[in-house]
Design an enzyme around this catalytic site. Structure first.
Site, PDB file in Angstrom:
ATOM      1  N   ARG A 239      53.660  70.900  46.539  1.00 36.82           N
ATOM      2  CA  ARG A 239      53.379  71.310  47.913  1.00 36.82           C
ATOM      3  C   ARG A 239      52.966  70.064  48.694  1.00 36.82           C
ATOM      4  O   ARG A 239      52.257  69.192  48.164  1.00 36.82           O
ATOM      5  CB  ARG A 239      52.229  72.326  47.965  1.00 36.82           C
ATOM      6  CG  ARG A 239      52.574  73.720  47.483  1.00 36.82           C
ATOM      7  CD  ARG A 239      53.535  74.455  48.422  1.00 36.82           C
ATOM      8  NE  ARG A 239      53.829  75.801  47.973  1.00 36.82           N
ATOM      9  CZ  ARG A 239      54.829  76.133  47.151  1.00 36.82           C
ATOM     10  NH1 ARG A 239      55.649  75.205  46.675  1.00 36.82           N
ATOM     11  NH2 ARG A 239      55.022  77.402  46.817  1.00 36.82           N
ATOM     12  N   GLU A 268      56.191  72.334  57.066  1.00 37.60           N
ATOM     13  CA  GLU A 268      57.647  72.471  56.916  1.00 37.60           C
ATOM     14  C   GLU A 268      58.176  73.478  57.923  1.00 37.60           C
ATOM     15  O   GLU A 268      57.473  74.441  58.220  1.00 37.60           O
ATOM     16  CB  GLU A 268      57.987  72.933  55.489  1.00 37.60           C
ATOM     17  CG  GLU A 268      57.568  71.916  54.454  1.00 37.60           C
ATOM     18  CD  GLU A 268      57.797  72.375  53.011  1.00 37.60           C
ATOM     19  OE1 GLU A 268      58.328  73.487  52.800  1.00 37.60           O
ATOM     20  OE2 GLU A 268      57.429  71.629  52.103  1.00 37.60           O
ATOM     21  N   HIS A 287      62.774  71.164  50.619  1.00 36.36           N
ATOM     22  CA  HIS A 287      62.112  72.126  49.723  1.00 36.36           C
ATOM     23  C   HIS A 287      63.147  72.993  48.977  1.00 36.36           C
ATOM     24  O   HIS A 287      63.184  74.215  49.134  1.00 36.36           O
ATOM     25  CB  HIS A 287      61.136  73.012  50.531  1.00 36.36           C
ATOM     26  CG  HIS A 287      60.058  73.618  49.673  1.00 36.36           C
ATOM     27  ND1 HIS A 287      58.801  73.917  50.138  1.00 36.36           N
ATOM     28  CD2 HIS A 287      60.063  73.990  48.369  1.00 36.36           C
ATOM     29  CE1 HIS A 287      58.086  74.457  49.167  1.00 36.36           C
ATOM     30  NE2 HIS A 287      58.830  74.504  48.082  1.00 36.36           N
TER      31      HIS A 287
HETATM   32  C1  GLV Z   1      58.647  76.883  45.475  1.00 37.17           C
HETATM   33  O1  GLV Z   1      58.156  75.943  46.005  1.00 37.17           O
HETATM   34  C2  GLV Z   1      57.920  77.784  44.633  1.00 37.17           C
HETATM   35  O2  GLV Z   1      56.685  77.730  44.594  1.00 37.17           O
HETATM   36  O3  GLV Z   1      58.579  78.600  43.970  1.00 37.17           O
END
Ligand code: GLV
Length: 321
Positions: A239, A268, A287
């Site tokens: 993150r 984001e 991401h």
């Molecule tokens: C993606 O970032 C997740 O946490 O699955």
């Protein structure tokens, strides 16, 4: 049996919902590439028993206060920092995430990002596209080796271990830092548990895979980047809030570390004007850690299985904590 009402915060394929149509009455935000507006979410959750949501949705006190009949929140992600788990607990709302089904896919992407950053793959592709390839030369786009280097994994959960297995295949020396020691991983992968400080000072690749919590918020700050080797490459696939982006930018710009590969950002989506995108030694991805078609389908299926199993009285399959 009366059908339970479930709200889905993003358009997902109807074929995946089909097997559950007898058990549930679904309503859904009908756009695929845009999150549900907050006011719509707040209105829609009022009468539902379950929510299937994404990491782009903040499920907080305000949502719980509106959703008086809510019993389960199925988050389509392994990370669940977008959900106020304490507020859920206080109301006996179960929260589920999607562990396991995305482990290998996310580890693949993390390692791909590490390799792309070390070997300057994106820059090299741009170089040809810009028609700059005039000749071969000894140090043209020369990057950093991966094999036999030291990888330092911060957050040795399932994905951390899967990255470590890949690293082992590359003959890497594996260091890790985690809340608790992982004896099996140490044996299976020859991984060595070290302090955060030691990992920062010794790793050639510092890879962040830790969940975002109050303890890990901006653990990668100015001091952390200062401790890294000048040749270190920083990879973040967990993150964005685990790092101080401004401090990272400054460390990269000043040559305090060599490069960074980022799949996540503090806020984001980032725009093309984001300062980190100015730097040639940064590879940025939107991401997409778990983004293979098969894995994304499996994540949706697991959310639906959690809802189904819970409302049949068999308990949620993958509740958090
Ligand atoms: C993606 O970032 C997740 O946490 O699955």
């Amino acid at each position: 049996m009366e059908k339970q009402h479930i709200y889905i915060t993003r358009k997902i394929p109807n074929e995946l919902l089909q097997p559950y149509q007898e058990q549930f009455h679904f309503s859904m935000w009908e756009k695929e590439s845009e999150p549900v507006p907050r006011e719509v979410l707040l209105e829609k959750v009022e009468h539902v028993a379950g929510i299937l949501c994404l990491l782009t949705d903040q499920i907080d006190e305000e949502v719980f206060n509106k959703a008086k009949h809510l019993q389960l929140v199925a988050n389509m992600a392994v990370g669940y920092d977008n959900i106020d788990v304490e507020a859920a607990k206080a109301r006996q709302v179960v929260v589920t995430n999607t562990p396991d089904v995305l482990t290998e896919t996310t580890a693949d992407l993390t390692f791909a990002l590490l390799m792309a950053t070390a070997r300057r793959i994106v820059e090299a592709n741009e170089f040809i596209k810009k028609d700059e390839w005039k000749d071969w030369s000894p140090f043209l786009l020369a990057g950093s080796d991966i094999h036999h280097q030291t990888i330092g994994i911060v957050g040795m959960g399932r994905i951390g271990e899967a990255v470590a297995r890949r690293a082992k295949g590359f003959g890497m020396n594996i260091l890790y830092y985690n809340r608790s020691r992982k004896m099996e991983a140490e044996q299976e992968l020859d991984a060595t548990y070290v302090s955060f400080e030691k990992l920062l000072t010794e790793a050639d690749f510092v890879v962040c895979l830790t969940p975002l919590t109050s303890d890990t918020h901006q653990i990668f700050n100015k001091q952390a980047f200062e401790k890294m080797k000048q040749s270190a490459i920083f990879i973040n696939a967990s993150r964005g809030m685990t790092m101080d982006e401004q401090a990272l930018y400054e460390a990269l710009k000043a040559g305090e570390i060599k490069a960074a590969g980022l799949d996540v950002f503090a806020t984001e989506p980032i725009r093309a004007s984001h300062p980190l995108l100015e730097l040639d030694n940064v590879v940025c991805l939107p991401h997409i850690g778990s983004a293979s078609v098969a894995t994304r389908e499996n994540m949706i299926k697991l959310c639906l299985e959690n809802l189904s199993s819970y409302f049949k009285g068999h308990g949620a399959k993958t509740p958090v904590e």
